[in-house]
Design an enzyme around this catalytic site. Structure first.
Site, short mmCIF file in Angstrom:
data_model
loop_
_atom_site.label_atom_id
_atom_site.label_comp_id
_atom_site.label_asym_id
_atom_site.label_seq_id
_atom_site.Cartn_x
_atom_site.Cartn_y
_atom_site.Cartn_z
N GLY A 9 0.81 -1.21 0.00
CA GLY A 9 0.00 0.00 0.00
C GLY A 9 0.84 1.26 0.00
O GLY A 9 2.00 1.25 -0.43
N GLU A 157 5.87 3.60 11.12
CA GLU A 157 6.20 4.46 10.00
C GLU A 157 5.79 5.89 10.32
O GLU A 157 4.69 6.14 10.76
CB GLU A 157 5.44 3.97 8.77
CG GLU A 157 5.91 4.60 7.50
CD GLU A 157 7.41 4.52 7.37
OE1 GLU A 157 7.92 3.44 7.09
OE2 GLU A 157 8.09 5.55 7.57
N ALA A 160 4.95 10.99 5.85
CA ALA A 160 3.70 11.66 5.51
C ALA A 160 3.52 11.57 4.00
O ALA A 160 4.50 11.68 3.24
CB ALA A 160 3.74 13.12 5.95
N LYS A 216 3.95 5.77 18.22
CA LYS A 216 3.33 6.07 16.92
C LYS A 216 1.96 6.73 17.11
O LYS A 216 1.64 7.74 16.50
CB LYS A 216 3.21 4.78 16.11
CG LYS A 216 2.34 4.87 14.88
CD LYS A 216 2.97 5.72 13.79
CE LYS A 216 2.00 6.05 12.70
NZ LYS A 216 2.35 5.69 11.38
N VAL A 266 -9.83 23.23 6.52
CA VAL A 266 -11.20 22.72 6.57
C VAL A 266 -11.27 21.44 7.41
O VAL A 266 -12.34 20.89 7.65
CB VAL A 266 -11.73 22.55 5.14
CG1 VAL A 266 -10.77 21.71 4.30
CG2 VAL A 266 -13.10 21.92 5.08
N CYS A 272 -4.43 8.09 8.85
CA CYS A 272 -3.85 7.81 10.17
C CYS A 272 -4.42 8.60 11.34
O CYS A 272 -4.70 8.02 12.38
CB CYS A 272 -2.35 8.04 10.11
SG CYS A 272 -1.49 6.67 9.34
C1 UDX Z 1 -1.23 0.44 6.21
C2 UDX Z 1 -2.01 0.54 7.51
O1 UDX Z 1 -3.34 0.88 7.23
C3 UDX Z 1 -1.47 1.57 8.45
O2 UDX Z 1 -2.07 1.43 9.70
C4 UDX Z 1 -0.03 1.40 8.64
O3 UDX Z 1 0.48 2.47 9.36
C5 UDX Z 1 0.70 1.16 7.37
O4 UDX Z 1 0.07 0.18 6.54
P1 UDX Z 1 -1.36 1.81 3.95
O5 UDX Z 1 -0.15 1.24 3.34
O6 UDX Z 1 -1.61 3.26 3.72
O7 UDX Z 1 -1.35 1.68 5.54
O8 UDX Z 1 -2.64 0.92 3.61
P2 UDX Z 1 -3.13 0.42 2.19
O9 UDX Z 1 -2.69 1.36 1.13
O10 UDX Z 1 -4.57 0.07 2.36
O11 UDX Z 1 -2.29 -0.93 1.97
C6 UDX Z 1 -2.48 -2.14 2.59
C7 UDX Z 1 -2.24 -3.26 1.57
O12 UDX Z 1 -2.27 -4.52 2.22
C8 UDX Z 1 -3.28 -3.33 0.45
O13 UDX Z 1 -2.65 -3.23 -0.80
C9 UDX Z 1 -3.94 -4.70 0.63
O14 UDX Z 1 -4.31 -5.32 -0.58
C10 UDX Z 1 -2.84 -5.48 1.35
N1 UDX Z 1 -3.32 -6.62 2.12
C11 UDX Z 1 -4.34 -6.51 2.99
C12 UDX Z 1 -2.69 -7.85 1.97
O15 UDX Z 1 -1.77 -8.00 1.17
N2 UDX Z 1 -3.09 -8.91 2.74
C13 UDX Z 1 -4.14 -8.84 3.60
O16 UDX Z 1 -4.48 -9.82 4.25
C14 UDX Z 1 -4.78 -7.58 3.73
C1 UDX Z 2 0.55 11.66 9.11
C2 UDX Z 2 1.82 11.95 9.92
O1 UDX Z 2 2.30 13.27 9.62
C3 UDX Z 2 2.87 10.91 9.63
O2 UDX Z 2 4.03 11.11 10.43
C4 UDX Z 2 2.29 9.53 9.90
O3 UDX Z 2 3.22 8.51 9.59
C5 UDX Z 2 1.02 9.31 9.11
O4 UDX Z 2 0.09 10.35 9.39
P1 UDX Z 2 -0.22 12.09 6.60
O5 UDX Z 2 -1.58 11.79 7.11
O6 UDX Z 2 0.27 11.37 5.40
O7 UDX Z 2 0.87 11.81 7.74
O8 UDX Z 2 -0.11 13.66 6.26
P2 UDX Z 2 0.02 15.00 7.15
O9 UDX Z 2 0.97 15.88 6.45
O10 UDX Z 2 0.31 14.71 8.55
O11 UDX Z 2 -1.42 15.66 7.00
C6 UDX Z 2 -2.58 15.10 7.62
C7 UDX Z 2 -3.76 16.02 7.42
O12 UDX Z 2 -3.62 17.21 8.20
C8 UDX Z 2 -3.96 16.50 5.99
O13 UDX Z 2 -5.33 16.51 5.68
C9 UDX Z 2 -3.41 17.91 6.00
O14 UDX Z 2 -3.97 18.73 5.01
C10 UDX Z 2 -3.81 18.36 7.40
N1 UDX Z 2 -2.98 19.46 7.94
C11 UDX Z 2 -1.65 19.27 8.14
C12 UDX Z 2 -3.58 20.67 8.31
O15 UDX Z 2 -4.79 20.85 8.14
N2 UDX Z 2 -2.80 21.65 8.85
C13 UDX Z 2 -1.45 21.49 9.07
O16 UDX Z 2 -0.82 22.43 9.57
C14 UDX Z 2 -0.86 20.26 8.69
#
Ligand code: UDX
Ligand code: UDX
Length: 455
Positions: A9, A157, A160, A216, A266, A272
């Site tokens: 993912g 992890e 961002a 985390k 907004v 996450c």
């Molecule tokens: C995932 C988790 O949601 C998050 O909590 C963690 O911090 C990092 O891993 P992300 O990579 O963003 O985050 O999720 P996603 O893009 O949904 O990828 C997960 C992948 O796992 C999918 O491609 C899905 O097909 C795969 N998967 C799921 C498997 O290969 N086997 C399974 O049994 C379930």
């Molecule tokens: C977050 C954490 O930053 C990262 O360390 C963790 O591993 C996964 O979750 P991510 O969700 O990918 O990463 O993006 P991030 O840049 O944190 O933004 C999250 C949301 O907050 C977005 O919708 C962003 O637009 C919003 N945001 C961020 C604000 O509205 N204001 C800010 O000042 C910063």
């Protein structure tokens, strides 16, 4: 050394690509049950959009980086298995809406126990509730064969989306948690050695398992809390005539507060923040700490309130009705430079407006039409589908619209030809800037009725 990662993912894919790129001596295989996702990783059209990702994948793919649906072979050969499958919030049964659904993680543990042919280090990459490592170890040990040892490490992890490649190549820190036994320490040393190939040793923090798992959740809760804090103040700014960006700058200049994550918006989205805080809230309740649970839950409540406040602002400004009116939505991703829409504020605002019978014209440079329809629950043939138009560019979206709402801070939205947009809109032409990215003074000179966050 051979590394396998279960889950290709947003986290697994880029993280493994970076390890392969930085460590030519390690063979990295990423396995996923989703065949079309794996096919995309093996094609020119990667399933994840991240600046810089294409180059890194192309440099290593086929050499020491492989994407496969064959998890069994990948597990058999691996010395280290990363678990990076999804851990969504439960949608059914006990604690639905709060606890994490650990079904996929447990399935991974069972697969590893069944297929591993020698001792393996199992690394939790997915964000998990504290103490999951213990459950993983129990499942692994109950199903392992003689002579095979499993060490479970936590290695959360912190990347961002949108800046994943920079975050991976030059992280603030890497966190590794393990058991305080000699075997646990040895496993940690092995994982440290992988990261130390390109990351300074002092940036690699080692802790016990529970500290790592909890850190985390707490890191994300603190980051989200800052956004909810500034967003709560944005409402007060609107009432008092203060300017939230000026307030953010003024307070952020105090080195004790710091300038980051103080951008009023907004509402935060992403896979996450909400999920991890819900997890934290659930843990606090589970351990009999309702006051602590309630404290953190407020971060989510303010965020929900901020999203609906924005929808209400649009409806109220348009003379209390959006029924049949075309509203242009600029941006659908939860932040710029990603095609990810999980928990995007645009989804909630879009649904609110559809409930009020508005017609939406949506433009996002990276999100696919099918994803937008899916997020807005607009199946093919449904009445909703007819209320949504996906536009090729911002100008087309704005044509004939009563209002324009900026939902994602894509750089391009700061420098659009707003005169051209204005000329083609219904009058009065309303603009709601949910990210404070456009030049509001100029927009007012053009003739727009401008609404911003916190000004
Ligand atoms: C995932 C988790 O949601 C998050 O909590 C963690 O911090 C990092 O891993 P992300 O990579 O963003 O985050 O999720 P996603 O893009 O949904 O990828 C997960 C992948 O796992 C999918 O491609 C899905 O097909 C795969 N998967 C799921 C498997 O290969 N086997 C399974 O049994 C379930
Ligand atoms: C977050 C954490 O930053 C990262 O360390 C963790 O591993 C996964 O979750 P991510 O969700 O990918 O990463 O993006 P991030 O840049 O944190 O933004 C999250 C949301 O907050 C977005 O919708 C962003 O637009 C919003 N945001 C961020 C604000 O509205 N204001 C800010 O000042 C910063």
């Amino acid at each position: 050394m051979k590394i396998c990662c279960l889950g290709a993912g947003y986290v697994g894919g880029p993280t493994m690509a970076m390890i392969a790129h930085k460590c030519p001596h390690i063979t990295v295989t990423v396995a996923d049950i989703n065949a079309s996702r794996i096919a995309a990783w093996n094609s020119d059209e990667l399933p994840v959009f991240e600046p810089g990702l294409d180059e890194i994948v192309k440099s290593a793919r086929g050499k020491n980086l492989f994407f496969t649906t064959d998890k069994v072979s990948a597990i058999k050969e691996a010395d280290i298995v990363f678990v990076s499958v999804g851990t969504p919030t439960k949608t059914y049964g006990m604690n639905a809406g709060q606890a994490a659904d650990l079904k996929y993680v447990e399935l991974c543990a069972r697969d590893i126990a069944e297929h591993a042919e020698h001792s393996v280090i199992v690394v939790e990459k997915s964000t998990l509730p504290v103490k999951t490592a213990e459950s993983l170890k129990t499942v692994l040990e109950a199903n392992s064969r003689q002579g095979i040892d499993f060490q479970v490490l936590s290695n959360p992890e912190f990347l961002a989306e949108g800046t994943a490649m920079e975050d991976l190549s030059d992280p603030d820190r890497v966190l590794i948690g393990g058991e305080e036994t000699p075997e646990g320490q040895a496993a940690m040393a092995t994982l440290v050695s992988v990261y130390a190939t390109w990351i300074a040793r002092e940036k690699i923090i080692t802790t016990n398992l529970w500290s790592s798992e909890l850190s985390k959740l707490v890191a994300n809760a603190f980051l989200a809390q800052r956004i909810s804090s500034i967003n709560s103040i944005s409402a007060l700014c609107e009432e008092t005539g203060a300017n939230v960006d000026e307030v953010a700058f003024a307070i952020g200049s105090d080195s004790r507060i710091g300038p980051k994550f103080l951008k009023a918006s907004v509402g935060f989205g992403g896979s996450c923040f909400q999920k991890d805080i819900l997890n934290l809230v659930y843990l606090c309740k589970h351990f009999g700490l309702p006051e602590v649970a309630e404290y953190w839950n407020q971060v989510i409540e303010i965020n929900d309130w901020q999203k609906h406040r924005f929808s209400k602002r649009i409806i109220n400004s348009l003379f209390n009705t959006v029924n049949g009116k075309r509203i242009a939505i600029l941006g659908f991703a939860f932040k710029k430079d990603t095609n990810d829409t999980r928990e995007s504020a645009a989804i909630y605002v879009g649904r609110d407006l559809l409930e009020e019978q508005a017609n939406l014209a949506i433009y996002d440079p990276k999100v696919s039409p099918s994803q937008i329809y899916f997020d807005l629950q607009a199946d093919e043939g449904s009445a909703r589908r007819d209320m949504i138009e996906i536009s090729e560019d911002p100008y087309e979206a704005a044509k004939g619209a009563h209002a324009l709402a900026i939902m994602t801070e894509w750089d391009a939205f700061a420098s659009l030809d707003y005169q051209k947009i204005y000329d083609n809109m219904m009058k009065p032409a309303f603009l709601f800037d949910g990210r404070n990215v456009a030049d509001h003074k100029k927009l007012r000179e053009i003739g727009f009725e401008v609404y911003t966050i916190g000004r």
